[in-house]
Scaffold this motif. Structure first.
Motif, mmCIF file in Angstrom:
data_model
loop_
_atom_site.group_PDB
_atom_site.id
_atom_site.type_symbol
_atom_site.label_atom_id
_atom_site.label_comp_id
_atom_site.label_asym_id
_atom_site.label_seq_id
_atom_site.Cartn_x
_atom_site.Cartn_y
_atom_site.Cartn_z
ATOM 1 N N LEU A 174 0.820 -1.210 0.000
ATOM 2 C CA LEU A 174 0.000 0.000 0.000
ATOM 3 C C LEU A 174 0.855 1.263 0.000
ATOM 4 N N ARG A 175 1.923 1.287 0.771
ATOM 5 C CA ARG A 175 2.790 2.471 0.830
ATOM 6 C C ARG A 175 3.313 2.808 -0.567
ATOM 7 N N SER A 176 3.715 1.789 -1.337
ATOM 8 C CA SER A 176 4.240 2.051 -2.679
ATOM 9 C C SER A 176 3.153 2.645 -3.576
ATOM 10 N N GLN A 177 1.907 2.243 -3.358
ATOM 11 C CA GLN A 177 0.823 2.811 -4.157
ATOM 12 C C GLN A 177 0.586 4.280 -3.791
ATOM 13 N N PHE A 178 0.625 4.591 -2.512
ATOM 14 C CA PHE A 178 0.496 5.995 -2.103
ATOM 15 C C PHE A 178 1.660 6.818 -2.633
ATOM 16 N N ASP A 179 2.852 6.240 -2.644
ATOM 17 C CA ASP A 179 4.030 6.958 -3.163
ATOM 18 C C ASP A 179 3.914 7.217 -4.663
ATOM 19 N N THR A 180 3.274 6.309 -5.387
ATOM 20 C CA THR A 180 3.115 6.423 -6.842
ATOM 21 C C THR A 180 1.948 7.334 -7.220
ATOM 22 N N LEU A 181 0.970 7.450 -6.341
ATOM 23 C CA LEU A 181 -0.276 8.143 -6.647
ATOM 24 C C LEU A 181 -0.083 9.591 -7.085
ATOM 25 N N GLU A 182 -0.683 9.895 -8.226
ATOM 26 C CA GLU A 182 -0.833 11.270 -8.716
ATOM 27 C C GLU A 182 -2.331 11.515 -8.765
ATOM 28 N N PRO A 183 -2.901 12.137 -7.730
ATOM 29 C CA PRO A 183 -4.361 12.333 -7.741
ATOM 30 C C PRO A 183 -4.804 13.056 -9.005
ATOM 31 N N PRO A 184 -5.987 12.735 -9.496
ATOM 32 C CA PRO A 184 -6.477 13.403 -10.702
ATOM 33 C C PRO A 184 -6.568 14.912 -10.499
ATOM 34 N N SER A 185 -6.411 15.624 -11.595
ATOM 35 C CA SER A 185 -6.502 17.087 -11.569
ATOM 36 C C SER A 185 -7.003 17.552 -12.936
ATOM 37 N N ALA A 186 -7.435 18.807 -12.986
ATOM 38 C CA ALA A 186 -7.903 19.373 -14.258
ATOM 39 C C ALA A 186 -6.769 19.285 -15.272
ATOM 40 N N PRO A 187 -7.061 18.967 -16.515
ATOM 41 C CA PRO A 187 -8.372 18.866 -17.154
ATOM 42 C C PRO A 187 -8.959 17.449 -17.166
ATOM 43 N N GLU A 188 -8.465 16.541 -16.338
ATOM 44 C CA GLU A 188 -9.009 15.185 -16.327
ATOM 45 C C GLU A 188 -10.485 15.229 -15.917
ATOM 46 N N ASN A 189 -11.257 14.276 -16.434
ATOM 47 C CA ASN A 189 -12.672 14.154 -16.111
ATOM 48 C C ASN A 189 -12.786 13.249 -14.886
ATOM 49 N N PHE A 190 -12.995 13.862 -13.702
ATOM 50 C CA PHE A 190 -12.967 13.070 -12.474
ATOM 51 C C PHE A 190 -13.823 13.705 -11.379
ATOM 52 N N ILE A 191 -14.130 12.884 -10.393
ATOM 53 C CA ILE A 191 -14.650 13.360 -9.123
ATOM 54 C C ILE A 191 -13.814 12.680 -8.043
ATOM 55 N N THR A 192 -13.741 13.293 -6.899
ATOM 56 C CA THR A 192 -13.071 12.699 -5.750
ATOM 57 C C THR A 192 -14.131 12.419 -4.699
ATOM 58 N N VAL A 193 -14.136 11.184 -4.204
ATOM 59 C CA VAL A 193 -15.109 10.761 -3.202
ATOM 60 C C VAL A 193 -14.331 10.162 -2.030
ATOM 61 N N SER A 194 -14.703 10.554 -0.837
ATOM 62 C CA SER A 194 -14.024 10.055 0.361
ATOM 63 C C SER A 194 -14.453 8.633 0.674
ATOM 64 N N VAL A 195 -13.477 7.769 0.965
ATOM 65 C CA VAL A 195 -13.787 6.396 1.366
ATOM 66 C C VAL A 195 -14.312 6.351 2.801
ATOM 67 N N GLU A 196 -14.268 7.480 3.473
ATOM 68 C CA GLU A 196 -14.807 7.539 4.832
ATOM 69 C C GLU A 196 -16.334 7.645 4.822
ATOM 70 N N LYS A 197 -16.917 7.914 3.657
ATOM 71 C CA LYS A 197 -18.373 7.931 3.529
ATOM 72 C C LYS A 197 -18.889 6.500 3.493
ATOM 73 N N SER A 198 -20.188 6.346 3.725
ATOM 74 C CA SER A 198 -20.797 5.017 3.636
ATOM 75 C C SER A 198 -20.866 4.598 2.172
ATOM 76 N N LEU A 199 -20.988 3.293 1.947
ATOM 77 C CA LEU A 199 -21.101 2.797 0.575
ATOM 78 C C LEU A 199 -22.298 3.423 -0.151
ATOM 79 N N PRO A 200 -23.488 3.505 0.460
ATOM 80 C CA PRO A 200 -24.597 4.161 -0.251
ATOM 81 C C PRO A 200 -24.296 5.626 -0.607
ATOM 82 N N GLU A 201 -23.586 6.338 0.259
ATOM 83 C CA GLU A 201 -23.232 7.726 -0.044
ATOM 84 C C GLU A 201 -22.259 7.797 -1.218
ATOM 85 N N ILE A 202 -21.296 6.883 -1.254
ATOM 86 C CA ILE A 202 -20.323 6.843 -2.347
ATOM 87 C C ILE A 202 -21.039 6.556 -3.674
ATOM 88 N N VAL A 203 -21.935 5.592 -3.657
ATOM 89 C CA VAL A 203 -22.681 5.234 -4.866
ATOM 90 C C VAL A 203 -23.531 6.415 -5.332
#
Length: 154
Positions: A117-146
């Motif tokens: 997992l640490r290597s994935q966080f180190d590699t991660l480049e969160p999406p940014s404009a102009p990419e077509n994306f939304i960011t959703v917190s995993v701390e929300k419930s599954l129904p809220e995420i959906v």
């Protein structure tokens, strides 16, 4: 939604799965053919008029471009009849490493150990404009995420 669902992990090569199982993070050379294969699946669904959901750790901007375009971008102009970019909404599930690590610890029978997992966080480049994306917190419930994802789609 009634859409086809694909888990990108199902399409890793045996070599990639073995490497991860041994605790060795994948690099670009490992991931690019996998991402191109995933693009081909999405392209096939698009050409048949179907919508699809792909669960995928597209950690870098370059990886997301491969999913959209099918290759690493070149400076060559597109030729008539060539594939155009796919319209993809990226849903970036964001959250603290400790919460994600706790979920990975509970996962059974998967080839990727939680130690990567640490290597994935180190590699991660969160999406940014102009990419077509939304960011959703995993701390929300599954129904809220959906619900948040469905709102962005529609």
């Amino acid at each position: 939604l009634g859409w086809k669902f694909y888990d990108a992990d199902d399409y890793h090569t045996p070599e990639n799965k073995k490497k991860m199982a041994e605790g060795i993070p994948l690099d670009d050379e490992d991931r690019i053919p996998w991402l191109c294969a995933l693009h081909d699946i999405l392209r096939r669904e698009d050409l048949s008029g179907q919508h699809a959901i792909l669960a995928c750790s597209a950690l870098k901007k370059m990886y997301r471009r491969i999913l959209v375009c099918g290759a690493i971008e070149s400076n060559q102009p597109e030729q008539p009849g060539e594939n155009t970019a796919l319209k993809i909404l990226f849903v970036h599930l964001d959250g603290p490493m400790d919460i994600i690590a706790g979920r990975l610890e509970k996962r059974r029978g998967h080839f990727m150990p939680p130690e990567l997992l640490r290597s994935q966080f180190d590699t991660l480049e969160p999406p940014s404009a102009p990419e077509n994306f939304i960011t959703v917190s995993v701390e929300k419930s599954l129904p809220e995420i959906v619900l948040e994802t469905e709102r962005a789609i529609f």
